[in-house]
Motif scaffolding. Structure first.
Motif, PDB file in Angstrom:
ATOM      1  N   ASN A  19       0.820  -1.207   0.000  1.00 29.05           N
ATOM      2  CA  ASN A  19       0.000   0.000   0.000  1.00 29.05           C
ATOM      3  C   ASN A  19       0.854   1.259   0.000  1.00 29.05           C
ATOM      4  O   ASN A  19       0.460   2.292  -0.539  1.00 29.05           O
ATOM      5  N   PHE A  66      -3.662   1.943  -7.365  1.00 27.51           N
ATOM      6  CA  PHE A  66      -4.297   1.509  -6.119  1.00 27.51           C
ATOM      7  C   PHE A  66      -3.445   1.797  -4.890  1.00 27.51           C
ATOM      8  O   PHE A  66      -3.936   1.702  -3.763  1.00 27.51           O
ATOM      9  N   ARG A  69      -4.396   3.744  -1.290  1.00 25.20           N
ATOM     10  CA  ARG A  69      -5.854   3.853  -1.161  1.00 25.20           C
ATOM     11  C   ARG A  69      -6.408   3.180   0.083  1.00 25.20           C
ATOM     12  O   ARG A  69      -7.545   3.445   0.470  1.00 25.20           O
ATOM     13  N   VAL A 102     -11.199   0.442  -2.021  1.00 18.98           N
ATOM     14  CA  VAL A 102     -10.597   1.370  -2.977  1.00 18.98           C
ATOM     15  C   VAL A 102     -11.626   2.371  -3.473  1.00 18.98           C
ATOM     16  O   VAL A 102     -11.367   3.575  -3.581  1.00 18.98           O
ATOM     17  N   ALA A 105     -12.172   4.965  -0.915  1.00 23.14           N
ATOM     18  CA  ALA A 105     -11.097   5.955  -0.877  1.00 23.14           C
ATOM     19  C   ALA A 105     -11.271   6.994  -1.970  1.00 23.14           C
ATOM     20  O   ALA A 105     -11.055   8.184  -1.761  1.00 23.14           O
ATOM     21  N   ILE A 106     -11.685   6.537  -3.170  1.00 24.88           N
ATOM     22  CA  ILE A 106     -11.956   7.483  -4.260  1.00 24.88           C
ATOM     23  C   ILE A 106     -13.119   8.389  -3.893  1.00 24.88           C
ATOM     24  O   ILE A 106     -13.094   9.594  -4.108  1.00 24.88           O
ATOM     25  N   ALA A 111      -6.558  11.198  -2.134  1.00 27.48           N
ATOM     26  CA  ALA A 111      -5.574  10.743  -3.104  1.00 27.48           C
ATOM     27  C   ALA A 111      -4.260  10.424  -2.407  1.00 27.48           C
ATOM     28  O   ALA A 111      -3.899  11.069  -1.425  1.00 27.48           O
ATOM     29  N   PRO A 112      -3.505   9.406  -2.916  1.00 31.40           N
ATOM     30  CA  PRO A 112      -2.275   9.017  -2.249  1.00 31.40           C
ATOM     31  C   PRO A 112      -1.291  10.157  -2.078  1.00 31.40           C
ATOM     32  O   PRO A 112      -0.619  10.264  -1.060  1.00 31.40           O
TER      33      PRO A 112
END
Length: 315
Positions: A19, A66, A69, A102, A105-106, A111-112
């Motif tokens: 991750n 991914f 996330r 995932v 998270a979106i 965002a990462p």
């Protein structure tokens, strides 16, 4: 520690590294995790087969789309599930859970690249159930020292990162922007079930949510029938033309607009109407900027077929 707990802990550490965007090499990690390289290869090939992994220089890396996330709670749940079911051929439960996390998270817009610099060491402490200490900047330049804090989860609220934790039995949230001199102790703690339940839905920590209605056209409807692609989604109505009316709970428009944009043009916000208007306004502004840029690149003339000033969004 039981064999099952050791397996879940190992899978959680692998998930955490993936991750974080790290390349996982079984040979290099074998000594660190206290198992053979063959065992780690089996973990990746069987128990973590639900992940979109890419081979890279003798190791594996999570698809960049991914990475970052998953939250710490997601990692723990996926690791526990994979420890029990990951060896079952064709098992899809872990894959569905991963995809749902995932999508969440979106939906939340985390965002990462927006992750705080302290997120990684804090996640390490959360997954390992290690107590932490730090200094917190107070108002008027004062500094308060904390020790023996039990970290549970990282939360994002209105663009800022917070740590949900227990301080001497009391639940608290700490701003990462005010945190410094972080120290991770070797002392472990046993997670409190009551705190875990309190954190089951982080939105309730901040504000009340409201009901949102989406219309999903017939082309995309099968995907939403097959599995939950949006957190808290519920199919309210199946229409004669094959489309669906789906409800969900959200605290603010920023949790919904990214997922609607992702599925455009197949989704439309029915309620609240102001959120659909906000979406269309943003698209009109984007198209206006795009037209202006194209005009500059073509000697001041608009590209044939483009709309001047954005125009209205066609249905």
């Amino acid at each position: 520690m039981s064999d099952h707990d050791a397996l879940a802990r190992r899978l959680a550490l692998l998930l955490m590294k993936l991750n974080h965007g790290e390349r996982v090499g079984p040979s290099a990690l074998a000594a660190e995790l206290g198992v053979s390289a063959a065992t780690l290869r089996r973990d990746l090939a069987r128990r973590l087969a639900f992940l979109p992994l890419e081979r890279e220089r003798g190791g594996w890396r999570l698809d960049a789309a991914f990475a970052g996330r998953l939250g710490t709670r997601d990692i723990e749940q996926l690791a526990a599930l994979a420890a029990v079911r990951g060896a079952l051929p064709g098992d899809e439960l872990a894959r569905e859970l991963f995809e749902a996390r995932v999508q969440r998270a979106i939906l939340a817009g985390a965002a990462p690249q927006e992750r705080h610099a302290l997120a990684r060491p804090l996640e390490d402490a959360i997954v390992a159930h290690r107590r932490i200490g730090f200094e917190l900047l107070k108002d008027e330049g004062l500094v308060q020292a904390y020790a023996g804090i039990e970290p549970y989860r990282l939360l994002r609220h209105k663009g800022a990162w917070y740590l949900a934790a227990r301080d001497r039995g009391q639940f608290k949230t700490f701003s990462l922007a005010r945190m410094r001199a972080l120290r991770v102790s070797r002392e472990s703690f046993s997670p409190d079930p009551g705190t875990e339940r309190q954190l089951a839905d982080e939105d309730t920590l901040w504000q009340a949510r409201q009901r949102v209605l989406l219309r999903i056209d017939a082309q995309a409807a099968p995907h939403f029938r097959r599995r939950k692609l949006i957190a808290s989604q519920k199919i309210e109505q199946a229409l004669e033309d094959g489309s669906l009316v789906v409800s969900l709970q959200a605290a603010h428009a920023g949790q919904v607009l990214p997922i609607v944009r992702y599925w455009m043009p197949h989704l439309r916000i029915l309620s609240p109407e102001a959120w659909q208007a906000e979406l269309e306004q943003g698209l009109a502004q984007y198209l206006g900027l795009a037209d202006a840029t194209d005009a500059e690149h073509h000697g001041g003339q608009a590209v044939p077929g483009s709309q001047q000033g954005g125009g209205e969004r066609s249905e």
